[in-house]
Design an enzyme around this catalytic site. Structure first.
Site, short mmCIF file in Angstrom:
data_model
loop_
_atom_site.label_atom_id
_atom_site.label_comp_id
_atom_site.label_asym_id
_atom_site.label_seq_id
_atom_site.Cartn_x
_atom_site.Cartn_y
_atom_site.Cartn_z
N MET A 30 0.84 -1.20 0.00
CA MET A 30 0.00 0.00 0.00
C MET A 30 0.88 1.25 0.00
O MET A 30 0.40 2.35 0.31
CB MET A 30 -0.93 -0.01 1.20
CG MET A 30 -1.91 -1.19 1.16
SD MET A 30 -3.41 -0.90 2.08
CE MET A 30 -2.76 -0.62 3.71
N GLY A 31 2.15 1.09 -0.34
CA GLY A 31 3.03 2.25 -0.45
C GLY A 31 3.53 2.76 0.89
O GLY A 31 3.46 2.05 1.89
N ALA A 32 4.03 4.02 0.88
CA ALA A 32 4.74 4.57 2.05
C ALA A 32 5.83 3.57 2.44
O ALA A 32 5.88 3.07 3.56
CB ALA A 32 3.79 4.86 3.21
N LEU A 33 6.66 3.29 1.45
CA LEU A 33 7.59 2.16 1.56
C LEU A 33 8.69 2.42 2.58
O LEU A 33 9.14 3.54 2.77
CB LEU A 33 8.22 1.88 0.19
CG LEU A 33 7.21 1.58 -0.93
CD1 LEU A 33 7.94 1.36 -2.25
CD2 LEU A 33 6.33 0.38 -0.59
N HIS A 34 9.10 1.34 3.23
CA HIS A 34 10.21 1.39 4.19
C HIS A 34 11.10 0.18 3.94
O HIS A 34 10.82 -0.63 3.03
CB HIS A 34 9.68 1.44 5.63
CG HIS A 34 8.67 0.38 5.95
ND1 HIS A 34 8.98 -0.96 5.98
CD2 HIS A 34 7.34 0.45 6.21
CE1 HIS A 34 7.91 -1.67 6.28
NE2 HIS A 34 6.89 -0.83 6.41
N GLY A 36 11.34 -2.58 5.32
CA GLY A 36 10.64 -3.88 5.34
C GLY A 36 10.13 -4.24 3.96
O GLY A 36 10.37 -5.35 3.45
N HIS A 37 9.45 -3.29 3.31
CA HIS A 37 8.97 -3.53 1.94
C HIS A 37 10.15 -3.83 1.01
O HIS A 37 10.09 -4.72 0.16
CB HIS A 37 8.25 -2.29 1.39
CG HIS A 37 7.01 -1.90 2.12
ND1 HIS A 37 6.91 -0.74 2.84
CD2 HIS A 37 5.79 -2.51 2.23
CE1 HIS A 37 5.69 -0.64 3.35
NE2 HIS A 37 5.00 -1.69 3.01
N GLN A 61 -10.36 -2.61 2.37
CA GLN A 61 -9.86 -3.26 3.59
C GLN A 61 -9.80 -2.31 4.78
O GLN A 61 -9.33 -2.69 5.85
CB GLN A 61 -8.50 -3.91 3.34
CG GLN A 61 -7.33 -2.96 3.18
CD GLN A 61 -6.06 -3.69 2.80
OE1 GLN A 61 -5.96 -4.21 1.68
NE2 GLN A 61 -5.11 -3.77 3.71
N ASP A 153 2.53 -9.33 9.01
CA ASP A 153 1.07 -9.45 8.99
C ASP A 153 0.71 -10.94 8.93
O ASP A 153 0.30 -11.46 7.90
CB ASP A 153 0.52 -8.69 7.78
CG ASP A 153 0.87 -7.21 7.86
OD1 ASP A 153 0.19 -6.48 8.57
OD2 ASP A 153 1.87 -6.80 7.24
#
Ligand code: AMP
Length: 283
Positions: A30-34, A36-37, A61, A153
């Site tokens: 869902m973007g706002a990448l860090h 972890g992504h 969701q 998740d």
């Protein structure tokens, strides 16, 4: 990196690649990448000829319209990060593309069983139906060989394993470890809403899970659950929504450590209005 805003055009392009024998690794986000992504992108790069990332903030969701509205969308920065990470294709579909003709009002219902109303599903009615809807549609567009998901998740992984197994897809799911901040807090796009002080103190979630992993045999599950919740809530801004010990296979709560071969501690904690998820394998 090639950017597709149109799902049908992306699908044609990726089909062509598959026909010419290229393997496709897919990272839905869902973007706002860090970081972890980006660790998922790195893993996908290692194992596939072509890496596709999607960024889609999925309205289906979110059961809280405020949460959807506040969800961060730093798209220029995300594009930069993905380019630097060597991602090959970015899929950036519109809501209309994923849910054509009022599709949002007519979501498919999946028989997710107990996963739908348990833990995260209980607190967020409709959430996992929304997740299953969007990932099913994204998988139809991308048709990947491998899909990379974060263990962060955990319940979502269980839902998507169910989805892939029950929709006749051949996509293989690769589960990637949780990346953490220096203080142990699981990285999340929502962490930027915490502020420096809460971000620091939220490490208490990780510390409690570590305590559980290191000491579980000294207590009954219900005792350990109470100890961990009390510890987390010793930070006054934190309120534990749930903290449960579950069988990693069935994702059912256990009452005795002997109930399952592998056990995961899963938790959701609200810190000053920000929902933080974490989990740790303890047995
Ligand atoms: P999201 O953008 O939050 O929907 O996450 C997209 C994917 O990145 C999901 O498979 C997440 O589980 C995964 N992810 C999110 N945070 C982390 C993390 N801290 N470490 C590893 N994977 C993560």
């Amino acid at each position: 990196m090639i950017l597709f805003r149109n799902a049908a055009v992306a699908s044609d392009f990726l089909n062509g690649k598959k026909m010419s024998g290229k393997s496709i690794g897919f990272v839905p986000t869902m973007g706002a990448l860090h970081a972890g992504h980006l660790s998922l992108i790195a893993k996908a790069k290692e194992e596939n000829n072509l890496v596709v990332c999607s960024i889609f903030v999925n309205p289906a969701q979110f059961n809280d319209p405020g949460d959807l509205e506040r969800y961060p969308r730093p798209i220029e920065r995300d594009i930069e990060l993905l380019t630097l990470a060597g991602c090959d294709v970015l899929l950036l579909p519109s809501v209309e593309d994923i849910y054509p003709r009022e599709g949002l009002l007519h979501l498919h219902r999946y028989a997710l069983g107990h996963l739908e109303h348990f833990l995260e599903g209980r607190s967020r009615p409709g959430h996992f139906q929304g997740v299953a809807n969007v990932v099913d549609r994204l998988l139809s567009i991308v048709n990947p060989d491998n899909m990379y998901l974060g263990q962060k998740d955990f319940q979502q992984v269980k839902v998507l394993e169910w989805l892939v197994a029950n929709t006749g897809r051949s996509t293989h799911i690769v589960i990637c470890p949780i990346l953490r901040e220096e203080n142990g807090l699981a990285m999340s796009s929502r962490n930027i809403r915490l502020g420096a002080s809460n971000l620091e103190k939220a490490s208490i979630i990780f510390q409690s899970l570590q305590f559980a992993a290191g000491n579980y045999q000294r207590y009954a599950p219900s005792e350990l659950q109470a100890i961990c919740i009390k510890h987390i809530e010793s930070f006054p801004n934190a309120s534990v929504d749930y903290l449960e010990f579950c069988d990693t296979d069935s994702f059912q709560s256990i009452n005795d450590w002997r109930d399952a071969e592998h056990i995961v501690a899963v938790t959701a904690v609200m810190v000053s209005g920000v929902r933080l998820l974490d989990n740790m394998l303890i047995k």
